[in-house]
Design an enzyme around this catalytic site. Structure first.
Site, mmCIF file in Angstrom:
data_model
loop_
_atom_site.group_PDB
_atom_site.id
_atom_site.type_symbol
_atom_site.label_atom_id
_atom_site.label_comp_id
_atom_site.label_asym_id
_atom_site.label_seq_id
_atom_site.Cartn_x
_atom_site.Cartn_y
_atom_site.Cartn_z
ATOM 1 N N ARG A 33 0.839 -1.208 0.000
ATOM 2 C CA ARG A 33 0.000 0.000 0.000
ATOM 3 C C ARG A 33 0.876 1.261 0.000
ATOM 4 N NH1 ARG A 33 -3.125 -3.713 -0.618
ATOM 5 N NH2 ARG A 33 -4.550 -4.597 0.909
ATOM 6 N N GLU A 177 -13.513 -14.602 9.251
ATOM 7 C CA GLU A 177 -13.488 -14.017 7.914
ATOM 8 C C GLU A 177 -13.054 -15.014 6.837
ATOM 9 O OE1 GLU A 177 -10.680 -10.809 7.302
ATOM 10 O OE2 GLU A 177 -11.509 -10.324 5.343
ATOM 11 N N LYS A 219 -17.313 -11.923 9.025
ATOM 12 C CA LYS A 219 -16.828 -10.933 8.055
ATOM 13 C C LYS A 219 -16.712 -11.650 6.719
ATOM 14 C CE LYS A 219 -13.046 -7.764 7.003
ATOM 15 N NZ LYS A 219 -12.155 -6.750 7.571
ATOM 16 N N SER A 261 -13.881 -5.015 1.777
ATOM 17 C CA SER A 261 -14.044 -4.354 0.471
ATOM 18 C C SER A 261 -13.329 -5.124 -0.640
ATOM 19 C CB SER A 261 -13.610 -2.890 0.527
ATOM 20 O OG SER A 261 -12.264 -2.735 0.896
ATOM 21 N N GLY A 263 -10.976 -5.004 -2.738
ATOM 22 C CA GLY A 263 -10.536 -4.493 -4.034
ATOM 23 C C GLY A 263 -11.623 -3.710 -4.762
HETATM 24 P P1 13P Z 1 -10.195 -4.780 2.477
HETATM 25 O O1 13P Z 1 -11.479 -4.065 2.808
HETATM 26 O O2 13P Z 1 -9.128 -3.896 1.935
HETATM 27 O O3 13P Z 1 -10.449 -6.009 1.668
HETATM 28 O O4 13P Z 1 -9.586 -5.271 3.850
HETATM 29 C C1 13P Z 1 -10.440 -5.815 4.789
HETATM 30 C C2 13P Z 1 -9.740 -6.835 5.584
HETATM 31 O O5 13P Z 1 -9.559 -6.680 6.752
HETATM 32 C C3 13P Z 1 -9.304 -8.063 4.930
HETATM 33 O O6 13P Z 1 -8.932 -8.989 5.896
#
Ligand code: 13P
Length: 335
Positions: A33, A177, A219, A261, A263
């Site tokens: 990033r 997640e 998530k 999100s 991408g």
């Molecule tokens: P992004 O929203 O950039 O995908 O990151 C969220 C995240 O915590 C991925 O583990």
């Protein structure tokens, strides 16, 4: 900690009009990033950037929680206040990324499995003592002609469930997640099918490990076609498919679901979330836990001129939180 205590933390994480900022990039991920905007990946730059995010005025108007990385949870502002204290003062719940990232799954080319269970019990105890109230573990599911294998789905979900049980034992709310990546040229239908298999298997695995759904947060990625697929989906199609797969797979006793999100652009992530919340009511609050779609415009500004753009970068972050907060209520509009 009782299940009622875990449930009240989980409910606060998805309070109406609020969501979570993911700022838990590993040192390797933040390097990418930073590199994209020409910032050197030093410990001091990482600390200074995270200080900017965490000290954004009134961030808690629309942010309920922040996910930190191991390095970050131990850092302080330039004035010497621990980041955990900054969060506490602002009324923002402290979260921590505890997985150690994905590695290739032996025997299954193209699939990956997330590591980090060894020693996790004592790491969780330490994070709880530092002030964390929830933890995140990300499993990565890749779609290709040959992936994901059912073995990869099971191995990842088994690890997610073991991690979630350890979190609840330590008094932390697990944010489980499973991210189905947007990379590739798969259709919306394939994305739907993979999400359905992954989520069904995940809740079985959580059940097998005695994880209490009332004290956990999901998530997830949204159901979207691969970025290289020829036909992109409309906002309404994404919202409809995402809500449908969640209703099919996710128990109503879960306190909430948040999206990554993954991408998507800022505009896509917000309009999708808004559309998802415009077709309710749903069994759970559906909110955000965005990383890139919360941070990228602020990072861009900060990288331009750190001092001159400092306040503007914080304002931009605040606006992203506000827009996404409105989208959790289905009240955002592009104007
Ligand atoms: P992004 O929203 O950039 O995908 O990151 C969220 C995240 O915590 C991925 O583990």
């Amino acid at each position: 900690m009782s299940i009622e205590d875990l449930e009240s933390i989980a409910l606060a994480m998805v309070a109406p009009g609020k969501g979570i900022i993911a700022m838990d990039e590993s040192t390797k991920t933040i390097a990418r990033r930073f590199e994209a905007v020409g910032i050197k990946n030093t410990q001091e730059n990482r600390r200074a950037y995270r200080e900017l995010l965490l000290t954004t005025p009134d961030l808690s108007d629309h942010i309920s929680g922040a996910i930190l990385y191991d390095e970050t949870i131990r850092q302080q502002t330039s004035a010497g206040m621990p980041f955990t204290e900054v969060l506490k003062k602002a009324g923002i719940i402290c979260g921590i990324k505890v997985d150690k990232g994905p590695v290739a799954l032996a025997g299954f080319p193209g699939d990956v499995v997330t590591e980090g269970l060894d020693g996790l019990r004592s790491r969780l105890e330490e994070y709880a003592a530092l002030g964390a109230q929830f933890a995140k573990w990300r499993a990565v599911i890749r779609i290709t002609e040959d992936n994901p294998s059912s073995t990869a789905i099971e191995a990842n979900n088994h690890a997610l469930a073991r991690y979630a049980a350890l979190c609840q034992e330590a008094g932390l709310v697990p944010m489980v997640e499973p991210e189905v990546l947007m990379d590739g040229d798969h259709s919306m239908e394939v994305s739907y099918e993979v999400h359905e298999s992954v989520l069904r298997s995940l809740f079985n695995a959580l059940y097998e490990q005695n994880v209490m759904f009332e004290g956990a947060i999901l998530k997830t990625s949204m159901v979207v076609p691969g970025c290289d697929y020829t036909e992109q989906a409309s906002v309404e199609e994404v919202a409809e498919a995402t809500v449908r797969v969640l209703k099919t797979c996710v128990p109503a006793s879960l306190p909430g679901v948040v999206f990554l999100s993954g991408g998507q652009s800022d505009a896509q992530s917000t309009s999708h979330l808004n559309a998802i919340n415009s077709v309710g009511p749903h069994p759970w609050p559906l909110s955000f836990s965005y990383g890139r779609a919360m941070q990228q415009s602020a990072l861009q500004l900060w990288s331009g001129d750190r001092e001159a753009n400092y306040a503007e970068a914080q304002k931009t972050l605040y606006m992203r939180a506000k827009e996404n907060g409105l989208a959790t209520l289905g009240q955002w509009s592009s104007e």
